[in-house]
Design a protein around this motif. Structure first.
Motif, PDB file in Angstrom:
ATOM      1  N   SER A  28       0.837  -1.201   0.000  1.00  0.00           N
ATOM      2  CA  SER A  28       0.000   0.000   0.000  1.00  0.00           C
ATOM      3  C   SER A  28       0.871   1.249   0.000  1.00  0.00           C
ATOM      4  O   SER A  28       2.077   1.178   0.289  1.00  0.00           O
ATOM      5  CB  SER A  28      -0.884   0.003   1.251  1.00  0.00           C
ATOM      6  N   PRO A  29       0.307   2.413  -0.302  1.00  0.00           N
ATOM      7  CA  PRO A  29       1.081   3.652  -0.187  1.00  0.00           C
ATOM      8  C   PRO A  29       1.705   3.835   1.194  1.00  0.00           C
ATOM      9  O   PRO A  29       2.823   4.335   1.312  1.00  0.00           O
ATOM     10  CB  PRO A  29       0.044   4.736  -0.495  1.00  0.00           C
ATOM     11  N   GLU A  30       0.998   3.414   2.257  1.00  0.00           N
ATOM     12  CA  GLU A  30       1.552   3.524   3.602  1.00  0.00           C
ATOM     13  C   GLU A  30       2.747   2.599   3.779  1.00  0.00           C
ATOM     14  O   GLU A  30       3.739   2.953   4.431  1.00  0.00           O
ATOM     15  CB  GLU A  30       0.489   3.191   4.650  1.00  0.00           C
ATOM     16  N   ASP A  31       2.691   1.398   3.191  1.00  0.00           N
ATOM     17  CA  ASP A  31       3.844   0.491   3.230  1.00  0.00           C
ATOM     18  C   ASP A  31       5.062   1.133   2.571  1.00  0.00           C
ATOM     19  O   ASP A  31       6.177   1.069   3.096  1.00  0.00           O
ATOM     20  CB  ASP A  31       3.518  -0.822   2.506  1.00  0.00           C
ATOM     21  N   TRP A  32       4.849   1.761   1.425  1.00  0.00           N
ATOM     22  CA  TRP A  32       5.961   2.418   0.742  1.00  0.00           C
ATOM     23  C   TRP A  32       6.476   3.598   1.549  1.00  0.00           C
ATOM     24  O   TRP A  32       7.677   3.867   1.581  1.00  0.00           O
ATOM     25  CB  TRP A  32       5.535   2.871  -0.656  1.00  0.00           C
ATOM     26  N   ARG A  33       5.571   4.302   2.220  1.00  0.00           N
ATOM     27  CA  ARG A  33       5.988   5.431   3.051  1.00  0.00           C
ATOM     28  C   ARG A  33       6.918   4.953   4.162  1.00  0.00           C
ATOM     29  O   ARG A  33       7.949   5.577   4.435  1.00  0.00           O
ATOM     30  CB  ARG A  33       4.757   6.121   3.637  1.00  0.00           C
ATOM     31  N   GLN A  34       6.593   3.840   4.789  1.00  0.00           N
ATOM     32  CA  GLN A  34       7.439   3.316   5.855  1.00  0.00           C
ATOM     33  C   GLN A  34       8.803   2.888   5.318  1.00  0.00           C
ATOM     34  O   GLN A  34       9.837   3.162   5.936  1.00  0.00           O
ATOM     35  CB  GLN A  34       6.750   2.127   6.525  1.00  0.00           C
ATOM     36  N   ARG A  35       8.827   2.225   4.177  1.00  0.00           N
ATOM     37  CA  ARG A  35      10.095   1.763   3.621  1.00  0.00           C
ATOM     38  C   ARG A  35      10.995   2.934   3.244  1.00  0.00           C
ATOM     39  O   ARG A  35      12.177   2.961   3.587  1.00  0.00           O
ATOM     40  CB  ARG A  35       9.838   0.881   2.396  1.00  0.00           C
ATOM     41  N   LEU A  36      10.456   3.878   2.515  1.00  0.00           N
ATOM     42  CA  LEU A  36      11.276   4.993   2.065  1.00  0.00           C
ATOM     43  C   LEU A  36      11.685   5.893   3.216  1.00  0.00           C
ATOM     44  O   LEU A  36      12.765   6.491   3.197  1.00  0.00           O
ATOM     45  CB  LEU A  36      10.555   5.779   0.970  1.00  0.00           C
ATOM     46  N   VAL A  68       2.351   1.466  -9.486  1.00  0.00           N
ATOM     47  CA  VAL A  68       3.303   1.154  -8.423  1.00  0.00           C
ATOM     48  C   VAL A  68       4.505   2.087  -8.500  1.00  0.00           C
ATOM     49  O   VAL A  68       4.951   2.646  -7.491  1.00  0.00           O
ATOM     50  CB  VAL A  68       3.748  -0.315  -8.507  1.00  0.00           C
ATOM     51  N   LEU A  69       5.051   2.269  -9.707  1.00  0.00           N
ATOM     52  CA  LEU A  69       6.197   3.166  -9.850  1.00  0.00           C
ATOM     53  C   LEU A  69       5.814   4.609  -9.547  1.00  0.00           C
ATOM     54  O   LEU A  69       6.615   5.358  -8.972  1.00  0.00           O
ATOM     55  CB  LEU A  69       6.779   3.041 -11.254  1.00  0.00           C
ATOM     56  N   ARG A  70       4.599   4.996  -9.891  1.00  0.00           N
ATOM     57  CA  ARG A  70       4.151   6.354  -9.542  1.00  0.00           C
ATOM     58  C   ARG A  70       4.105   6.525  -8.032  1.00  0.00           C
ATOM     59  O   ARG A  70       4.504   7.569  -7.499  1.00  0.00           O
ATOM     60  CB  ARG A  70       2.771   6.648 -10.145  1.00  0.00           C
ATOM     61  N   THR A  71       3.632   5.510  -7.314  1.00  0.00           N
ATOM     62  CA  THR A  71       3.589   5.581  -5.859  1.00  0.00           C
ATOM     63  C   THR A  71       4.997   5.721  -5.281  1.00  0.00           C
ATOM     64  O   THR A  71       5.233   6.515  -4.358  1.00  0.00           O
ATOM     65  CB  THR A  71       2.911   4.324  -5.280  1.00  0.00           C
ATOM     66  N   ILE A  72       5.947   4.957  -5.820  1.00  0.00           N
ATOM     67  CA  ILE A  72       7.331   5.051  -5.353  1.00  0.00           C
ATOM     68  C   ILE A  72       7.875   6.449  -5.608  1.00  0.00           C
ATOM     69  O   ILE A  72       8.504   7.059  -4.735  1.00  0.00           O
ATOM     70  CB  ILE A  72       8.196   3.984  -6.047  1.00  0.00           C
ATOM     71  N   PHE A  73       7.623   6.986  -6.792  1.00  0.00           N
ATOM     72  CA  PHE A  73       8.100   8.335  -7.103  1.00  0.00           C
ATOM     73  C   PHE A  73       7.410   9.370  -6.229  1.00  0.00           C
ATOM     74  O   PHE A  73       8.061  10.304  -5.738  1.00  0.00           O
ATOM     75  CB  PHE A  73       7.873   8.653  -8.585  1.00  0.00           C
ATOM     76  N   ASP A  74       6.112   9.221  -6.022  1.00  0.00           N
ATOM     77  CA  ASP A  74       5.395  10.182  -5.174  1.00  0.00           C
ATOM     78  C   ASP A  74       5.999  10.231  -3.776  1.00  0.00           C
ATOM     79  O   ASP A  74       6.253  11.313  -3.235  1.00  0.00           O
ATOM     80  CB  ASP A  74       3.911   9.796  -5.070  1.00  0.00           C
ATOM     81  N   GLU A  75       6.235   9.055  -3.194  1.00  0.00           N
ATOM     82  CA  GLU A  75       6.761   9.010  -1.834  1.00  0.00           C
ATOM     83  C   GLU A  75       8.222   9.444  -1.797  1.00  0.00           C
ATOM     84  O   GLU A  75       8.660  10.096  -0.843  1.00  0.00           O
ATOM     85  CB  GLU A  75       6.595   7.614  -1.239  1.00  0.00           C
ATOM     86  N   ALA A  76       8.982   9.095  -2.834  1.00  0.00           N
ATOM     87  CA  ALA A  76      10.385   9.535  -2.897  1.00  0.00           C
ATOM     88  C   ALA A  76      10.460  11.058  -2.920  1.00  0.00           C
ATOM     89  O   ALA A  76      11.293  11.669  -2.238  1.00  0.00           O
ATOM     90  CB  ALA A  76      11.068   8.944  -4.126  1.00  0.00           C
TER      91      ALA A  76
END
Length: 307
Positions: A28-36, A68-76
């Motif tokens: 989820s977006p929250e999962d990516w937020r925690q990782r990044l 998925v890549l957009r979510t990674i870029f957004d959070e990055a």
């Protein structure tokens, strides 16, 4: 993931690899937020996506959806992290290299070049604010590229990627290299000297400690010294895992666990004076932020350390 306390990392790890697998597609977006956020707090300022997917015609091929890549870029972008995007990886690489059919290798290189260049030209990621460049997800070593015949195929292949990268980003692409323990008459230093004489490209040296131990830095010394002598820019990749016996020598049943912190500290000591542009972890996920006992121990020791 374990909570991260504020700390000053013992070493500024400029970046980490993120090796995408199918399981990442369900985050989820929250999962990516925690990782990044974990990457950022551990000192990273950039991410290398190892690949955008796997291709080559195998049943387990997959591509990361744009969402998925957009979510990674957004959070990055939210975390202030840069992102290097790895091209889709053709899984036939090692099988083709193991063969002796030169026309088959030439055809394979032509196919991967055409698809890779097309991806660079068509993918929207280079327009994102966090985009930092392209990564070629094909590892180079001296065993499979010892002959002048093969190097004559390799160099124009790399040059095509380099030209496409420079046309779609601010610089040359990055590619990993490592010292193969397979016996042969190839020289990693000579291979890279030839490459850099003809191609604009940024080598990333895998320290190999996760597989071969700290003594592997001695095997890398000729390459390292050559790069310093010609003032070439390069990165150092610190392996944060320890390979476990698997009963196989071809890498098909690779098993590993998170490294012991004492060993990682010795890698940091080498990295401080290595002359690399960036020190890149392979990889914080899963070897530091996973929920295994070894990863938790490495995280705890890492956060407790001070300069």
């Amino acid at each position: 993931m374990a909570p991260l306390a504020a700390c000053t990392p013992p070493l500024s790890l400029n970046a980490t690899f993120l090796q995408l697998w199918r399981s990442h597609l369900d985050l989820s977006p929250e999962d990516w937020r925690q990782r990044l956020s974990a990457y950022r707090r551990l000192g990273c300022r950039e991410i290398f996506l190892q690949w955008a997917g796997l291709e080559g015609g195998r049943p387990d091929d997959w591509m990361a959806p744009d969402a998925v890549l957009r979510t990674i870029f957004d959070e990055a972008e939210h975390q202030g992290l840069g992102v290097h995007v790895g091209l889709p990886y053709d899984q036939r690489w090692w099988d083709v290299l193991a063969g002796t059919d030169t026309p088959a290798l030439a055809a394979y290189l032509n196919q991967t070049r055409e698809r890779g260049v097309a991806y660079m030209q068509q993918a929207p990621w280079s327009k994102r604010r966090a985009f930092r460049g392209w990564y070629l997800p094909y590892e180079l070593e001296q065993y499979n590229w010892a002959s002048s015949e093969r190097q004559a195929l390799l160099i124009p292949w790399l040059d095509a990627f380099s030209r496409a990268a420079q046309a779609t980003s601010r610089g040359v692409p990055c590619i990993s290299t490592y010292y193969s323990r397979l016996p042969g008459d190839g020289s990693l230093m000579k291979l890279w000297s030839n490459i850099l004489d003809h191609v604009g490209i940024h080598p990333m040296i895998q320290d190999g400690v996760g597989v071969a131990g700290l003594a592997n830095y001695q095997a890398l010394a000729p390459l390292h010294d050559m790069l310093l002598a010609r003032r070439a820019s390069f990165d150092l990749i610190l392996e944060l895992f320890e390979e476990l016996p698997s009963g196989s020598t071809d890498g098909s049943t690779f098993k590993a666990r998170s490294a012991d912190f004492d060993r990682v500290k010795q890698q940091w000591a080498v990295a401080r004076g290595y002359g690399a542009k960036r020190v890149v972890a392979f990889a914080i996920d899963p070897w530091v932020i996973d929920n295994t006992p070894e990863a938790r121990a490495l995280m705890q020791a890492w956060l407790a350390a001070r300069v």
